[in-house]
Design a protein around this motif. Sequence first.
Motif, mmCIF file in Angstrom:
data_model
loop_
_atom_site.group_PDB
_atom_site.id
_atom_site.type_symbol
_atom_site.label_atom_id
_atom_site.label_comp_id
_atom_site.label_asym_id
_atom_site.label_seq_id
_atom_site.Cartn_x
_atom_site.Cartn_y
_atom_site.Cartn_z
ATOM 1 N N GLU A 16 0.838 -1.195 0.000
ATOM 2 C CA GLU A 16 0.000 0.000 0.000
ATOM 3 C C GLU A 16 0.871 1.243 0.000
ATOM 4 O O GLU A 16 1.049 1.913 1.011
ATOM 5 N N THR A 17 1.428 1.538 -1.141
ATOM 6 C CA THR A 17 2.280 2.708 -1.309
ATOM 7 C C THR A 17 2.287 3.084 -2.783
ATOM 8 O O THR A 17 2.111 2.221 -3.636
ATOM 9 N N PRO A 18 2.486 4.361 -3.086
ATOM 10 C CA PRO A 18 2.609 4.735 -4.505
ATOM 11 C C PRO A 18 3.804 4.028 -5.144
ATOM 12 O O PRO A 18 4.761 3.648 -4.462
ATOM 13 N N THR A 19 3.765 3.887 -6.445
ATOM 14 C CA THR A 19 4.797 3.159 -7.172
ATOM 15 C C THR A 19 6.152 3.857 -7.128
ATOM 16 O O THR A 19 7.184 3.210 -6.996
ATOM 17 N N ALA A 20 6.160 5.204 -7.206
ATOM 18 C CA ALA A 20 7.430 5.938 -7.295
ATOM 19 C C ALA A 20 8.379 5.639 -6.136
ATOM 20 O O ALA A 20 9.557 5.359 -6.363
ATOM 21 N N PRO A 21 7.938 5.693 -4.854
ATOM 22 C CA PRO A 21 8.892 5.377 -3.778
ATOM 23 C C PRO A 21 9.440 3.953 -3.869
ATOM 24 O O PRO A 21 10.620 3.731 -3.599
ATOM 25 N N LEU A 22 8.622 3.002 -4.253
ATOM 26 C CA LEU A 22 9.094 1.622 -4.366
ATOM 27 C C LEU A 22 10.130 1.511 -5.479
ATOM 28 O O LEU A 22 11.126 0.799 -5.352
ATOM 29 N N GLN A 23 9.933 2.246 -6.572
ATOM 30 C CA GLN A 23 10.923 2.237 -7.653
ATOM 31 C C GLN A 23 12.258 2.793 -7.176
ATOM 32 O O GLN A 23 13.310 2.260 -7.503
ATOM 33 N N HIS A 24 12.223 3.867 -6.375
ATOM 34 C CA HIS A 24 13.468 4.433 -5.827
ATOM 35 C C HIS A 24 14.150 3.421 -4.916
ATOM 36 O O HIS A 24 15.368 3.254 -4.961
ATOM 37 N N TYR A 25 13.378 2.768 -4.096
ATOM 38 C CA TYR A 25 13.921 1.761 -3.191
ATOM 39 C C TYR A 25 14.591 0.633 -3.976
ATOM 40 O O TYR A 25 15.704 0.208 -3.658
ATOM 41 N N LEU A 26 13.945 0.152 -5.019
ATOM 42 C CA LEU A 26 14.463 -0.980 -5.788
ATOM 43 C C LEU A 26 15.689 -0.619 -6.627
ATOM 44 O O LEU A 26 16.366 -1.506 -7.130
ATOM 45 N N ARG A 27 15.984 0.665 -6.771
ATOM 46 C CA ARG A 27 17.197 1.060 -7.497
ATOM 47 C C ARG A 27 18.455 0.840 -6.654
ATOM 48 O O ARG A 27 19.550 1.176 -7.070
ATOM 49 N N GLN A 28 18.275 0.289 -5.473
ATOM 50 C CA GLN A 28 19.398 -0.039 -4.587
ATOM 51 C C GLN A 28 19.473 -1.564 -4.467
ATOM 52 O O GLN A 28 18.953 -2.150 -3.519
ATOM 53 N N PRO A 29 20.077 -2.234 -5.447
ATOM 54 C CA PRO A 29 20.032 -3.701 -5.484
ATOM 55 C C PRO A 29 20.590 -4.378 -4.241
ATOM 56 O O PRO A 29 20.175 -5.475 -3.900
ATOM 57 N N GLN A 30 21.516 -3.717 -3.549
ATOM 58 C CA GLN A 30 22.078 -4.342 -2.356
ATOM 59 C C GLN A 30 21.002 -4.563 -1.304
ATOM 60 O O GLN A 30 21.080 -5.500 -0.513
ATOM 61 N N ARG A 31 19.968 -3.728 -1.294
ATOM 62 C CA ARG A 31 18.897 -3.902 -0.308
ATOM 63 C C ARG A 31 18.169 -5.222 -0.566
ATOM 64 O O ARG A 31 17.809 -5.940 0.366
ATOM 65 N N LEU A 32 17.938 -5.560 -1.826
ATOM 66 C CA LEU A 32 17.298 -6.837 -2.167
ATOM 67 C C LEU A 32 18.165 -7.997 -1.700
ATOM 68 O O LEU A 32 17.679 -8.932 -1.067
ATOM 69 N N VAL A 33 19.445 -7.931 -1.986
ATOM 70 C CA VAL A 33 20.350 -9.023 -1.625
ATOM 71 C C VAL A 33 20.360 -9.239 -0.114
ATOM 72 O O VAL A 33 20.255 -10.360 0.373
ATOM 73 N N GLN A 170 9.674 -0.755 4.483
ATOM 74 C CA GLN A 170 8.976 0.080 5.464
ATOM 75 C C GLN A 170 9.977 0.892 6.293
ATOM 76 O O GLN A 170 9.740 2.069 6.577
ATOM 77 N N ARG A 171 11.111 0.274 6.675
ATOM 78 C CA ARG A 171 12.164 1.002 7.390
ATOM 79 C C ARG A 171 12.697 2.139 6.525
ATOM 80 O O ARG A 171 12.916 3.247 6.995
ATOM 81 N N TRP A 172 12.939 1.847 5.262
ATOM 82 C CA TRP A 172 13.459 2.840 4.322
ATOM 83 C C TRP A 172 12.485 4.013 4.207
ATOM 84 O O TRP A 172 12.900 5.170 4.237
ATOM 85 N N LEU A 173 11.181 3.728 4.086
ATOM 86 C CA LEU A 173 10.181 4.801 4.002
ATOM 87 C C LEU A 173 10.200 5.672 5.250
ATOM 88 O O LEU A 173 10.132 6.903 5.162
ATOM 89 N N THR A 174 10.302 5.041 6.414
ATOM 90 C CA THR A 174 10.348 5.793 7.673
ATOM 91 C C THR A 174 11.580 6.695 7.709
ATOM 92 O O THR A 174 11.492 7.863 8.098
ATOM 93 N N GLU A 175 12.723 6.175 7.281
ATOM 94 C CA GLU A 175 13.952 6.967 7.251
ATOM 95 C C GLU A 175 13.812 8.136 6.284
ATOM 96 O O GLU A 175 14.245 9.253 6.586
ATOM 97 N N GLY A 180 13.512 13.650 5.553
ATOM 98 C CA GLY A 180 13.027 14.543 4.505
ATOM 99 C C GLY A 180 13.752 14.342 3.187
ATOM 100 O O GLY A 180 13.607 15.119 2.258
ATOM 101 N N ASN A 181 14.551 13.311 3.095
ATOM 102 C CA ASN A 181 15.315 13.016 1.884
ATOM 103 C C ASN A 181 14.547 12.009 1.052
ATOM 104 O O ASN A 181 14.480 10.841 1.390
ATOM 105 N N GLU A 182 13.992 12.459 -0.037
ATOM 106 C CA GLU A 182 13.214 11.559 -0.887
ATOM 107 C C GLU A 182 14.046 10.920 -1.984
ATOM 108 O O GLU A 182 13.532 10.154 -2.770
ATOM 109 N N ARG A 183 15.324 11.265 -2.057
ATOM 110 C CA ARG A 183 16.183 10.666 -3.089
ATOM 111 C C ARG A 183 16.697 9.309 -2.629
ATOM 112 O O ARG A 183 16.006 8.323 -2.674
ATOM 113 N N TRP A 184 17.904 9.284 -2.148
ATOM 114 C CA TRP A 184 18.543 8.021 -1.770
ATOM 115 C C TRP A 184 18.911 8.047 -0.315
ATOM 116 O O TRP A 184 19.254 9.070 0.229
#
Length: 193
Positions: A16-33, A170-175, A180-184
């Motif tokens: 339950e989140t807009p697509t854009a934040p999830l796309q930013h999160y997934l651009r950090q492949p190390q998080r998936l690993v 969810q941790r990443w979104l909270t951070e 206030g940093n919506e980039r990385w």
Amino acid sequence: MYLEFKASQSVRLSIETPTAPLQHYLRQPQRLVYALTDPTRVEFLGSDRFRLKMRPLNFLMVSLQPTVDLAVHANSDGSLQLRSLGCEIRGVDYINRRFHLALEGYLCPQATVNGTDLIGLADLQVGVDIPPPLDLTPRPILEATGNGLLKSVLLTIKQRLSQQLVADYQRWLTEVETTGNERWLAPLPVSST
């Protein structure tokens, strides 16, 4: 006797989140690993490459511990592609010389009315020369055992994805919200050993 084992696993997670934040999160492949694997079992090889030391697997009377090199590529649309680059079986030299592993997968965020679905698929294939005396085991038993083992590996990955990746997101979104940093955000620490 040479045998090939195959398994596939799909996943669809509703977030339950807009697509854009999830796309930013997934651009950090190390998080998936790090979400899919115990971080103490991961070695960063540089760029988008990682070495994963898997937990020992028991195949009939043989204990195998695969070490798999992976490339995890983040695409501009927020999707991720994963593929194995190589594999080593530690502890059983006979099998290591006669073993092949191929893993390919993807994760893709897809906008929905209620947020985003994370859709993925993983295909795992292993080929191995069965060592004596296991080669005396009937082929159907070997095939059922090998295919079942691969399915259990992919099911474990799916479960970790459903729990660990969503929790890390969810941790990443909270951070992001608190800084206030919506980039990385700073990437997760990477082990170099």
